[in-house]
Design a protein around this motif. Structure first.
Motif, short mmCIF file in Angstrom:
data_model
loop_
_atom_site.label_atom_id
_atom_site.label_comp_id
_atom_site.label_asym_id
_atom_site.label_seq_id
_atom_site.Cartn_x
_atom_site.Cartn_y
_atom_site.Cartn_z
N GLN A 148 0.81 -1.21 0.00
CA GLN A 148 0.00 0.00 0.00
C GLN A 148 0.84 1.27 0.00
O GLN A 148 0.33 2.36 -0.21
N ALA A 149 2.13 1.15 0.24
CA ALA A 149 3.00 2.32 0.27
C ALA A 149 2.94 3.10 -1.04
O ALA A 149 3.05 4.32 -1.05
N VAL A 150 2.74 2.41 -2.14
CA VAL A 150 2.67 3.06 -3.45
C VAL A 150 1.51 4.06 -3.52
O VAL A 150 1.56 5.04 -4.27
N LEU A 151 0.47 3.85 -2.71
CA LEU A 151 -0.67 4.76 -2.71
C LEU A 151 -0.29 6.17 -2.26
O LEU A 151 -0.97 7.14 -2.59
N TYR A 152 0.79 6.28 -1.51
CA TYR A 152 1.23 7.58 -0.99
C TYR A 152 2.21 8.28 -1.92
O TYR A 152 2.66 9.38 -1.62
N ASP A 153 2.51 7.66 -3.05
CA ASP A 153 3.41 8.26 -4.04
C ASP A 153 2.63 9.33 -4.81
O ASP A 153 1.77 9.01 -5.64
N SER A 154 2.91 10.58 -4.54
CA SER A 154 2.13 11.68 -5.15
C SER A 154 2.34 11.79 -6.66
O SER A 154 1.61 12.51 -7.33
N GLN A 155 3.32 11.07 -7.19
CA GLN A 155 3.54 11.08 -8.64
C GLN A 155 2.59 10.14 -9.37
O GLN A 155 2.52 10.16 -10.60
N ARG A 156 1.86 9.34 -8.62
CA ARG A 156 0.93 8.38 -9.22
C ARG A 156 -0.49 8.72 -8.80
O ARG A 156 -0.72 9.30 -7.74
N GLU A 157 -1.46 8.30 -9.61
CA GLU A 157 -2.87 8.49 -9.29
C GLU A 157 -3.58 7.15 -9.33
O GLU A 157 -3.28 6.30 -10.17
N PHE A 158 -4.54 7.00 -8.42
CA PHE A 158 -5.32 5.77 -8.32
C PHE A 158 -6.79 6.12 -8.26
O PHE A 158 -7.18 7.09 -7.60
N HIS A 159 -7.58 5.32 -8.93
CA HIS A 159 -9.02 5.55 -8.96
C HIS A 159 -9.71 4.19 -8.86
O HIS A 159 -9.52 3.34 -9.72
N PHE A 160 -10.48 4.00 -7.79
CA PHE A 160 -11.14 2.73 -7.54
C PHE A 160 -12.64 2.92 -7.55
O PHE A 160 -13.15 3.93 -7.06
N LEU B 63 -20.40 2.16 -5.67
CA LEU B 63 -21.69 2.02 -6.36
C LEU B 63 -22.74 1.56 -5.36
O LEU B 63 -22.68 0.43 -4.88
N PRO B 64 -23.68 2.45 -5.00
CA PRO B 64 -24.68 2.06 -4.01
C PRO B 64 -25.60 0.97 -4.55
O PRO B 64 -25.98 0.98 -5.72
N ALA B 65 -25.97 0.05 -3.69
CA ALA B 65 -26.81 -1.08 -4.09
C ALA B 65 -28.18 -0.63 -4.59
O ALA B 65 -28.79 -1.30 -5.42
N LYS B 66 -28.67 0.50 -4.10
CA LYS B 66 -30.01 0.96 -4.46
C LYS B 66 -30.04 1.79 -5.73
O LYS B 66 -31.10 2.22 -6.16
N ARG B 67 -28.90 2.02 -6.33
CA ARG B 67 -28.83 2.84 -7.54
C ARG B 67 -28.89 1.95 -8.77
O ARG B 67 -28.33 0.86 -8.79
N LEU B 68 -29.56 2.42 -9.80
CA LEU B 68 -29.63 1.70 -11.07
C LEU B 68 -28.23 1.64 -11.68
O LEU B 68 -27.56 2.66 -11.82
N MET B 69 -27.78 0.45 -12.01
CA MET B 69 -26.44 0.25 -12.56
C MET B 69 -26.43 0.54 -14.06
O MET B 69 -27.31 0.06 -14.78
N PRO B 70 -25.44 1.26 -14.53
CA PRO B 70 -25.34 1.53 -15.97
C PRO B 70 -24.83 0.32 -16.74
O PRO B 70 -25.00 0.22 -17.95
N ASP B 71 -24.18 -0.60 -16.04
CA ASP B 71 -23.64 -1.83 -16.62
C ASP B 71 -23.72 -2.90 -15.55
O ASP B 71 -23.83 -2.59 -14.37
N PHE B 72 -23.63 -4.13 -15.98
CA PHE B 72 -23.59 -5.23 -15.02
C PHE B 72 -22.13 -5.59 -14.79
O PHE B 72 -21.48 -6.12 -15.70
N PRO B 73 -21.59 -5.27 -13.61
CA PRO B 73 -20.17 -5.57 -13.37
C PRO B 73 -19.96 -7.07 -13.16
O PRO B 73 -20.08 -7.58 -12.06
N THR C 171 -16.59 1.34 -19.83
CA THR C 171 -17.35 0.70 -18.75
C THR C 171 -16.99 1.32 -17.40
O THR C 171 -17.86 1.64 -16.60
N PHE C 172 -15.71 1.51 -17.17
CA PHE C 172 -15.26 2.10 -15.91
C PHE C 172 -15.85 3.50 -15.72
O PHE C 172 -16.34 3.84 -14.64
N LEU C 173 -15.82 4.29 -16.76
CA LEU C 173 -16.34 5.66 -16.66
C LEU C 173 -17.84 5.68 -16.37
O LEU C 173 -18.31 6.51 -15.58
N ARG C 174 -18.60 4.75 -16.96
CA ARG C 174 -20.04 4.67 -16.67
C ARG C 174 -20.29 4.25 -15.23
O ARG C 174 -21.15 4.81 -14.55
N LEU C 175 -19.54 3.27 -14.77
CA LEU C 175 -19.69 2.83 -13.38
C LEU C 175 -19.28 3.94 -12.42
O LEU C 175 -19.97 4.21 -11.42
#
Length: 165
Positions: A4-16, A54-64, A99-103
């Protein structure tokens, strides 16, 4: 933690983006899950890290259907039940990016995401506390009504002392 140390590297970006139901899976004791959820809330405050839920009660744009990770715009790793598939084909990468952008657009972020995760975390803490109270109650009952001779003698002595007093 080393990974997880890589998460603190400000030169990188993460999106989950995580589905709410995944946060609710009981894959270990409630206290451990609650602690992991607290960790997610903490990580969500790192400037170069974005977490969407992604909240369970929200309509999903795709089926993950599968978990996947994207590495910039050049590599996608898809996790299936029995294997891992990697692709660098630009058409595949574009499909997964779309797909990622829609989710992600349907996901909660920031304070709304943290509120949802903290609510789930609190449910696990309550479950843990309820189980702990039930275990203590059963343990107390076992001490009082248990078959041990010493417990029965102690109980009789206490009763005699109460009757005498």
């Amino acid at each position: 933690m080393e990974r997880q140390a890589v998460l603190y590297d400000s030169q990188r970006e993460f999106h989950f983006v995580i589905c709410e139901h995944v946060l609710r899976w009981r894959i270990c004791p409630p206290a451990i899950i609650a602690t992991q959820l607290e960790r997610l809330v903490s990580l969500s405050r790192i400037p170069n890290l974005t977490i969407g839920v992604l909240p369970a009660k929200r309509l999903m744009p795709d089926f993950p259907m599968t978990c996947f990770s994207m590495h910039d715009d050049r590599l996608v790793i898809v996790e299936t039940f029995h294997s891992e598939i990697t692709t660098r084909d630009p058409r595949d990468v574009a499909l997964y990016m779309s797909t990622f952008l829609r989710l992600d657009a349907a996901a909660l972020h920031g304070d709304d995401m943290r509120d949802l995760i903290e609510g789930i975390r609190d449910e696990f803490f309550q479950e843990r506390n309820a189980k702990g109270a039930a275990m203590e109650s059963r343990s107390d009952s076992a001490r009082i009504a248990g078959p041990g001779r010493q417990d029965a003698r102690t109980l009789r002595r206490k009763r005699r002392g109460q009757e005498a007093g």
